[in-house]
Design an enzyme around this catalytic site. Structure first.
Site: not given
Length: 314
Positions: A49, A298
């Site tokens: 992110k 991720s």
């Protein structure tokens, strides 16, 4: 609707260079010799992110940045925006849903965010109130072109680092990462099949792609999965990207997620949160096409007790 393209992703890569980690590709001889991992868990905030948040913040006009930024997040995007905002001297508010993991809450506070906790159904509405009342700028976790372009740099790096990738596995929650990755990979490696992966218990993307229209799953339904970062549904913007470019979506069970977390910890020496382990879970469970494969890990922001229990039981 104009989709994010390779030029947007390349421009994002220039903006975020030196501000995020260019993560490596790790071969997995403990699998079958066909799997590589892209460990975005190695970012300073523990997840991919940071790429999108850094790009979006860099593109804000000076006046908007001075007013501060706000977002809604269960943790990883909130951490990323708080981290990037602190580096730029920008105030940051994060609206968090009730029940967000404490390890992520603590990290957002540590990076300087002001937190507002609300029921999961009210997160977007609460962020909009902060915008209206305080004049701050909304930087959403995935429903934003600049955020998508930043996340697409993951795909840019994979295409540069490994030739002849047959399959690229990407976790799907709100769809920002998969939207950005497909923007890059469809241009640079069109023969690579990009497959989205999500938990069975939060399978809105699989249902939406199959139906040809966006289908929303309410928080009361998606909260059943341990993959807290994937409990959100696609937006119109991300659905448009994925329906145009994604080669398919597969789902994994909670047991398959736990097993993948354990194998990543024991054999790859990587800490992966449940959301970060779903792509590897799909490969290890045999749910993906054959060939040279990259699975994006991720994120790694997992409660240590949850990780310990998972590694012991997997």
């Amino acid at each position: 609707m104009r989709l994010v393209d390779i030029d947007d992703v390349r421009a994002a890569a220039e903006r975020i260079s030196g501000r995020v980690v260019r993560t490596p590709l790790l071969p997995c001889p403990w699998a079958d010799g066909e799997l590589w991992l892209k460990p975005e868990s190695l970012q300073p905030t523990g997840a991919f992110k940071l790429r999108g948040a850094t790009n979006a913040l860099a593109l804000l006009p000076a006046e908007a940045r001075a007013a501060g930024v706000v977002t809604h997040s269960s943790g990883n995007h909130g951490q990323a925006l708080a981290y990037a905002a602190r580096a730029a001297g920008v105030p940051c508010v994060v609206v968090t849903p009730e029940g967000a993991p404490e390890v992520k809450i603590e990290a957002m506070r540590r990076f300087g965010a002001e937190l507002v906790t609300v029921p999961a159904r009210e997160r977007e509405e609460a962020a909009a109130r902060v915008v209206a009342e305080r004049g701050m700028v909304l930087v959403p976790p995935f429903d934003h072109r600049d955020v998508i372009a930043g996340q697409g740099t993951v795909g840019l790096e994979i295409a540069a680092d490994l030739a002849d990738v047959a399959v690229l596995l990407v976790p799907v929650g709100g769809g920002g990462l998969a939207s950005g990755v497909t923007a890059a990979v469809s241009a640079l490696s069109p023969r690579t099949r990009v497959i989205g992966v999500e938990p069975e218990l939060a399978g809105d993307a699989a249902e939406s792609i199959a139906a040809g229209r966006r289908i929303w799953w309410p928080p009361d339904r998606t909260r059943r999965t341990m993959a807290d970062g994937l409990r959100v549904s696609l937006s119109d913007l991300t659905f448009a990207h994925l329906s145009a470019r994604l080669d398919g979506v597969v789902t994994v069970t909670e047991d398959e997620i736990r097993s993948a977390m354990g194998r990543l910890a024991r054999e790859a020496r990587l800490v992966a949160e449940p959301s970060g382990a779903v792509a590897a879970a799909a490969y290890l469970a045999g749910r993906t096409p054959p060939g040279r494969t990259v699975a994006v890990v991720s994120g790694g922001n997992v409660d240590p007790e949850v990780l310990a229990r998972t590694v012991r039981s997997a």
